[in-house]
Design an enzyme around this catalytic site. Structure first.
Site, PDB file in Angstrom:
ATOM      1  N   ASN A 134      78.533  45.975  77.930  1.00  0.00           N
ATOM      2  CA  ASN A 134      78.621  44.613  77.377  1.00  0.00           C
ATOM      3  C   ASN A 134      77.266  43.930  77.492  1.00  0.00           C
ATOM      4  O   ASN A 134      76.418  44.343  78.280  1.00  0.00           O
ATOM      5  CB  ASN A 134      79.665  43.799  78.161  1.00  0.00           C
ATOM      6  CG  ASN A 134      79.364  43.769  79.659  1.00  0.00           C
ATOM      7  OD1 ASN A 134      79.687  44.717  80.374  1.00  0.00           O
ATOM      8  ND2 ASN A 134      78.739  42.705  80.106  1.00  0.00           N
TER       9      ASN A 134
ATOM     10  N   HIS B 159      82.878  50.802  96.060  1.00  0.00           N
ATOM     11  CA  HIS B 159      81.925  49.717  95.846  1.00  0.00           C
ATOM     12  C   HIS B 159      81.900  48.786  97.055  1.00  0.00           C
ATOM     13  O   HIS B 159      82.892  48.634  97.756  1.00  0.00           O
ATOM     14  CB  HIS B 159      82.328  48.885  94.622  1.00  0.00           C
ATOM     15  CG  HIS B 159      82.410  49.663  93.359  1.00  0.00           C
ATOM     16  ND1 HIS B 159      83.477  50.488  93.077  1.00  0.00           N
ATOM     17  CD2 HIS B 159      81.568  49.756  92.306  1.00  0.00           C
ATOM     18  CE1 HIS B 159      83.269  51.049  91.892  1.00  0.00           C
ATOM     19  NE2 HIS B 159      82.121  50.629  91.400  1.00  0.00           N
TER      20      HIS B 159
ATOM     21  N   MET C 137      77.456  46.161  89.644  1.00  0.00           N
ATOM     22  CA  MET C 137      78.040  45.954  90.972  1.00  0.00           C
ATOM     23  C   MET C 137      77.988  47.209  91.845  1.00  0.00           C
ATOM     24  O   MET C 137      78.783  47.350  92.779  1.00  0.00           O
ATOM     25  CB  MET C 137      79.503  45.520  90.824  1.00  0.00           C
ATOM     26  CG  MET C 137      79.718  44.312  89.928  1.00  0.00           C
ATOM     27  SD  MET C 137      81.471  43.944  89.767  1.00  0.00           S
ATOM     28  CE  MET C 137      81.441  42.727  88.428  1.00  0.00           C
ATOM     29  N   SER C 138      77.083  48.134  91.531  1.00  0.00           N
ATOM     30  CA  SER C 138      77.115  49.400  92.275  1.00  0.00           C
ATOM     31  C   SER C 138      75.725  50.010  92.413  1.00  0.00           C
ATOM     32  O   SER C 138      74.719  49.343  92.202  1.00  0.00           O
ATOM     33  CB  SER C 138      78.047  50.385  91.550  1.00  0.00           C
ATOM     34  OG  SER C 138      77.463  50.802  90.331  1.00  0.00           O
TER      35      SER C 138
ATOM     36  N   HIS D 274      87.085  43.621  83.169  1.00  0.00           N
ATOM     37  CA  HIS D 274      87.051  45.019  83.601  1.00  0.00           C
ATOM     38  C   HIS D 274      87.657  45.919  82.522  1.00  0.00           C
ATOM     39  O   HIS D 274      87.275  47.078  82.360  1.00  0.00           O
ATOM     40  CB  HIS D 274      87.798  45.165  84.925  1.00  0.00           C
ATOM     41  CG  HIS D 274      87.713  46.547  85.511  1.00  0.00           C
ATOM     42  ND1 HIS D 274      86.499  47.148  85.811  1.00  0.00           N
ATOM     43  CD2 HIS D 274      88.663  47.452  85.842  1.00  0.00           C
ATOM     44  CE1 HIS D 274      86.726  48.361  86.296  1.00  0.00           C
ATOM     45  NE2 HIS D 274      88.026  48.573  86.322  1.00  0.00           N
TER      46      HIS D 274
ATOM     47  N   GLU E 264      84.755  46.405  97.408  1.00  0.00           N
ATOM     48  CA  GLU E 264      86.086  46.851  97.819  1.00  0.00           C
ATOM     49  C   GLU E 264      86.344  46.584  99.292  1.00  0.00           C
ATOM     50  O   GLU E 264      87.487  46.382  99.698  1.00  0.00           O
ATOM     51  CB  GLU E 264      86.260  48.350  97.524  1.00  0.00           C
ATOM     52  CG  GLU E 264      86.346  48.639  96.030  1.00  0.00           C
ATOM     53  CD  GLU E 264      86.344  50.128  95.735  1.00  0.00           C
ATOM     54  OE1 GLU E 264      87.271  50.819  96.184  1.00  0.00           O
ATOM     55  OE2 GLU E 264      85.400  50.583  95.068  1.00  0.00           O
TER      56      GLU E 264
HETATM   57  N1  HPA Z   1      78.182  42.591  85.217  1.00  0.00           N
HETATM   58  C1  HPA Z   1      78.382  43.307  86.336  1.00  0.00           C
HETATM   59  N2  HPA Z   1      78.874  44.523  86.336  1.00  0.00           N
HETATM   60  C2  HPA Z   1      79.167  45.088  85.152  1.00  0.00           C
HETATM   61  C3  HPA Z   1      78.968  44.402  83.950  1.00  0.00           C
HETATM   62  C4  HPA Z   1      78.442  43.089  83.981  1.00  0.00           C
HETATM   63  O1  HPA Z   1      78.234  42.418  82.957  1.00  0.00           O
HETATM   64  N3  HPA Z   1      79.368  45.247  82.962  1.00  0.00           N
HETATM   65  C5  HPA Z   1      79.772  46.398  83.559  1.00  0.00           C
HETATM   66  N4  HPA Z   1      79.657  46.303  84.889  1.00  0.00           N
END
Ligand code: HPA
Length: 271
Positions: free
Chosen positions: A231, A82, A207-208, A243, A85
Site C-alpha cells: 500500500n 513481531h 512493523m518488522s 491488515h 505481539e
Molecule cells: N505500515 C506499516 N506496516 C505495513 C504497512 C504500512 O503502511 N503496510 C504493510 N505493512
C-alpha cells in the site's frame, strides 16, 4: 552466544536432514508459497522447537523448513513473531541463532511494507538499503558482553544487494531500493507520522524485520532484506489502511519476489 535452545534446534534439524546449510530465509506476509517450493523438506512447527515463538498473526505460519531451494541448502523460517505481539524485540533470537548454529552465512528477510513514494506502489518490491529503528526497541537489550555493540553501518550487505539486483534484472523484474523505517505497530501510522518519516529519509514503513537484521548482524550473518509493497503509506490516498489489504496485496509482490530469490539462489549455487 548462540545459546542452548538454538544448539538443540540445530542438532534436531541436523539429525533429520543434515545438509551444508548456507542461506536462511525469513518469510513475511503473503510469502508462504516459497516454503512450499523447498525440495526434500524437513518441516518442524515452531511449537516443537524450544525457544521459538508462537507466531499468532493470521497469514503467518510458524514453521521451520529445511531443505534445498534451487539446489541450495536453505533454512526457511516461515512466519515471524513481531515486536507488537509480545513487546519482546528478541522474539526471533532463537530462530536466527539456529540459522547460525546450522552453518548459514546469509540471512534474507522479507516483509510487507507501506511505500512513501507514489511511483513504488502496491505489488512493487523494494530492496532495503538501510533502516531507521523508530520503534526504539532492540533485541540485544540485556545481552551480556561486548558483542552486543553491533556495528550497523554495513548491515545490509553490499554484495548481497548487488546479487539480488542482478537476479531481479535477469528476471526482468523492477526492484526499487530504499530506507525502511520500523514502527512498532500494531496500529498503523498516522499521516503526520508518515510526513515525519519522509522528512527523515524513509522510503517505506513497516512493523518488522529490523530486530531480525540486528540479530543477524549480532550472529555474524550477511544480511539482505526485501519489502513487498502492499500500500501507499497513511494519508497518501483517501483510504484507511488495513491488515486485510496487506494480506490481499502481499501475494502480488510475493510472486515476483519468489522469482528473484530463486534466481539469486540458482546463481549462488553455480558459484
Ligand atoms: N505500515 C506499516 N506496516 C505495513 C504497512 C504500512 O503502511 N503496510 C504493510 N505493512
Amino acid at each position: 552466544m548462540i545459546g542452548p535452545e538454538a544448539e538443540a534446534a540445530a542438532a534436531a534439524i541436523r539429525a533429520a536432514n543434515d545438509l551444508p546449510y548456507s542461506v536462511g530465509l525469513i518469510l513475511g506476509s503473503g510469502l508462504g508459497a516459497l516454503a512450499e517450493a523447498v525440495s526434500d523438506p524437513l518441516r518442524i512447527p515452531y511449537e516443537d522447537l524450544a525457544g521459538f515463538p508462537a507466531s499468532g498473526v493470521s497469514s503467518h505460519r510458524g514453521e521451520l523448513i529445511a531443505g534445498r531451494l534451487e539446489g541450495v541448502p536453505v533454512v526457511v523460517l516461515a512466519g515471524r513473531s513481531h515486536y507488537y505481539e509480545s513487546g519482546n524485540a528478541a522474539a526471533m533470537r532463537v530462530p536466527v541463532a539456529t540459522l547460525k548454529a546450522l552453518g548459514c552465512d546469509t540471512l534474507i528477510a522479507t516483509n510487507a511494507a507501506g511505500s512513501l513514494r507514489t511511483h513504488v506502489g502496491p505489488g512493487d518490491l523494494m530492496l532495503i538499503t538501510d533502516h531507521i529503528n523508530f520503534a526504539g526497541a532492540d533485541p540485544l537489550i540485556g545481552e551480556p558482553g561486548e558483542a552486543r555493540f553491533v556495528g550497523m553501518t554495513g548491515a545490509y550487505d553490499e554484495s548481497l544487494r548487488a546479487a539480488l539486483f542482478g537476479a531481479a534484472e535477469r528476471e526482468g523484474i523492477a526492484l526499487a531500493s530504499g530506507v525502511y523505517m520500523w514502527f512498532s505497530g500494531p496500529s498503523f501510522e498516522t499521516p503526520a507520522e508518515i510526513r515525519l518519516a519522509r522528512t527523515v529519509g524513509a522510503d517505506a514503513v513497516g512493523m518488522s524485520t529490523v530486530p531480525e537484521v540486528i540479530l543477524g548482524r549480532f550472529f555474524g550473518l550477511r544480511v539482505a532484506a526485501v519489502s513487498t509493497i502492499t500500500n501507499l503509506a497513511a494519508g497518501m490516498t483517501g483510504a484507511e489502511l488495513s491488515h486485510e489489504e496487506t494480506k490481499q496485496i502481499g501475494p502480488l509482490g510475493a510472486v515476483k519476489l519468489e522469482r528473484i530469490l530463486r534466481r539469486f539462489l540458482r546463481d549462488r549455487g553455480l558459484r
